[in-house]
Scaffold this motif. Structure first.
Motif, PDB file in Angstrom:
ATOM      1  N   ASN A  13      -5.090   5.420  -1.926  1.00  0.00           N
ATOM      2  CA  ASN A  13      -4.257   4.541  -1.115  1.00  0.00           C
ATOM      3  C   ASN A  13      -4.866   4.320   0.265  1.00  0.00           C
ATOM      4  OD1 ASN A  13      -0.912   3.990  -1.747  1.00  0.00           O
ATOM      5  ND2 ASN A  13      -2.180   5.002  -3.278  1.00  0.00           N
ATOM      6  N   SER A  16      -7.907   2.143  -0.101  1.00  0.00           N
ATOM      7  CA  SER A  16      -7.515   0.768  -0.422  1.00  0.00           C
ATOM      8  C   SER A  16      -6.971   0.040   0.800  1.00  0.00           C
ATOM      9  CB  SER A  16      -6.470   0.764  -1.541  1.00  0.00           C
ATOM     10  OG  SER A  16      -7.029   1.209  -2.754  1.00  0.00           O
ATOM     11  N   THR A  47      -7.692 -11.590  -4.485  1.00  0.00           N
ATOM     12  CA  THR A  47      -7.148 -10.295  -4.081  1.00  0.00           C
ATOM     13  C   THR A  47      -5.638 -10.353  -3.936  1.00  0.00           C
ATOM     14  OG1 THR A  47      -9.208  -9.874  -2.882  1.00  0.00           O
ATOM     15  CG2 THR A  47      -7.371  -8.418  -2.414  1.00  0.00           C
ATOM     16  N   ASN A  50      -4.262 -10.377  -7.437  1.00  0.00           N
ATOM     17  CA  ASN A  50      -4.458  -9.051  -7.986  1.00  0.00           C
ATOM     18  C   ASN A  50      -3.429  -8.055  -7.438  1.00  0.00           C
ATOM     19  OD1 ASN A  50      -6.439  -7.425  -9.652  1.00  0.00           O
ATOM     20  ND2 ASN A  50      -6.498  -6.268  -7.747  1.00  0.00           N
ATOM     21  N   SER A  51      -3.204  -8.104  -6.132  1.00  0.00           N
ATOM     22  CA  SER A  51      -2.246  -7.202  -5.496  1.00  0.00           C
ATOM     23  C   SER A  51      -0.826  -7.447  -6.004  1.00  0.00           C
ATOM     24  CB  SER A  51      -2.289  -7.366  -3.973  1.00  0.00           C
ATOM     25  OG  SER A  51      -3.544  -6.982  -3.461  1.00  0.00           O
ATOM     26  N   TRP A  54      -0.610  -6.029  -9.634  1.00  0.00           N
ATOM     27  CA  TRP A  54      -0.639  -4.562  -9.657  1.00  0.00           C
ATOM     28  C   TRP A  54       0.650  -3.973  -9.085  1.00  0.00           C
ATOM     29  CZ3 TRP A  54      -3.177  -1.679 -12.721  1.00  0.00           C
ATOM     30  CH2 TRP A  54      -4.496  -1.957 -13.111  1.00  0.00           C
ATOM     31  N   THR A  55       1.247  -4.650  -8.112  1.00  0.00           N
ATOM     32  CA  THR A  55       2.545  -4.205  -7.597  1.00  0.00           C
ATOM     33  C   THR A  55       3.597  -4.276  -8.700  1.00  0.00           C
ATOM     34  OG1 THR A  55       1.988  -4.972  -5.359  1.00  0.00           O
ATOM     35  CG2 THR A  55       4.313  -4.595  -5.839  1.00  0.00           C
ATOM     36  N   ASN A  71      -0.536  -1.729  -3.189  1.00  0.00           N
ATOM     37  CA  ASN A  71      -0.712  -3.152  -3.488  1.00  0.00           C
ATOM     38  C   ASN A  71       0.367  -4.014  -2.826  1.00  0.00           C
ATOM     39  OD1 ASN A  71      -3.064  -3.679  -5.471  1.00  0.00           O
ATOM     40  ND2 ASN A  71      -2.111  -1.827  -6.264  1.00  0.00           N
ATOM     41  N   GLY A  74      -1.093  -4.630   0.323  1.00  0.00           N
ATOM     42  CA  GLY A  74      -2.146  -5.632   0.140  1.00  0.00           C
ATOM     43  C   GLY A  74      -1.602  -7.050   0.109  1.00  0.00           C
ATOM     44  N   CYS A 133      -3.638  -7.268 -15.381  1.00  0.00           N
ATOM     45  CA  CYS A 133      -4.107  -6.652 -14.136  1.00  0.00           C
ATOM     46  C   CYS A 133      -5.572  -6.230 -14.239  1.00  0.00           C
ATOM     47  CB  CYS A 133      -3.247  -5.440 -13.796  1.00  0.00           C
ATOM     48  SG  CYS A 133      -1.581  -5.827 -13.254  1.00  0.00           S
ATOM     49  N   ASN A 137      -8.409  -7.667 -11.981  1.00  0.00           N
ATOM     50  CA  ASN A 137      -9.092  -6.725 -11.100  1.00  0.00           C
ATOM     51  C   ASN A 137     -10.606  -6.892 -11.209  1.00  0.00           C
ATOM     52  OD1 ASN A 137      -7.997  -4.558  -9.322  1.00  0.00           O
ATOM     53  ND2 ASN A 137      -9.585  -3.366 -10.329  1.00  0.00           N
TER      54      ASN A 137
END
Length: 249
Positions: A13, A16, A47, A50-51, A54-55, A71, A74, A133, A137
């Motif tokens: 984390n 990231s 990005t 992607n965030s 992933w969230t 994320n 992000g 995801c 990614n």
């Protein structure tokens, strides 16, 4: 093992967050010059997408809180970056950025959430979100390939920030380790690829930054040589004049 995976996840984390914040220097430059110059908006569009996914994955899958929190952060950061592109990019790039944002970051995310909620449930929903995801990614890590192409064609590392490349490498490494510990292959495969791409970017940076330094050294040497050649006739002329004076005497 659980405490170890949690500790690795916390480190992931932190790294990231650093990765999300690593382009700050680039965007300070964009704001200062009021221009996006040759920087690409596509990596930030990817990005953000992607965030967001992933969230959603982290919220949906039990025990994946660490994935969701970082994320979520992000999403906020990438929205700011994309907004700056929409403000400072030339009209054509601004229009392209707006279209990509609408299609991928709004349309695709909304369709994914609605589709998986209405059609799927349980493990099948988690697996489908995980596949999406993982694929995106890989796209996120692959998007800097455009910057790598610019480096090769221009033989300059100006538009591939070293800090960003370093954190891509570090981020891929730590999340690959986390994925192995928790046996999450959706996390492991794309981050393993990101790890390899990060190494490639660092190697490229080392090659072309050294080439740039060699050219700079050669330019300085040539300038000194030219300066000496310009001064040399005056030295010769002065010497000749002194010799003439001695002969005359």
């Amino acid at each position: 093992m659980t405490s170890l995976s949690f500790s690795v996840g916390v480190i992931g984390n932190i790294i990231s967050v650093s990765l999300f914040l690593s382009p700050l220097g680039t965007f300070c430059r964009i704001v200062r010059h009021r221009s996006t110059e040759e920087f690409e908006s596509f990596p930030y569009i990817c990005t953000l997408l992607n965030s967001a996914l992933w969230t959603y994955y982290g919220v949906t899958k039990p025990g994946s809180l660490l994935v969701a929190t970082v994320n979520g952060f992000g999403i906020v950061v990438e929205l700011i970056y994309v907004a700056l592109f929409l403000i400072f990019a030339p009209p054509r790039i601004r229009a392209i950025t707006g279209i990509l944002f609408g299609v991928f970051d709004v349309g695709f995310v909304a369709a994914t959430v609605l589709g998986t909620q209405l059609i799927l449930d349980g493990e099948m929903r988690i697996d489908v979100i995980g596949f999406l995801c993982a694929g995106l990614n890989i796209l996120m890590y692959g998007s800097p390939l455009a910057a790598m192409r610019t480096v090769v064609t221009s033989k300059s590392v100006e538009y591939m920030p070293l800090l960003l490349s370093f954190f891509v490498f570090l981020n891929g490494a730590i999340w690959t380790l986390y994925a192995v510990l928790v046996k999450d292959y959706f996390l492991g495969v794309p981050n393993g690829i990101g790890f390899v791409l990060g190494i490639a970017q660092l190697l490229l940076y080392a090659i072309y930054s050294r080439e740039h330094n060699n050219k700079s050294s050669k330019t300085s040497s040539d300038e000194l040589e030219n300066e000496w050649q310009i001064r040399e006739p005056f030295v010769s002329s002065s010497t000749s004049t002194n010799m003439d004076e001695k002969n005359h005497v």
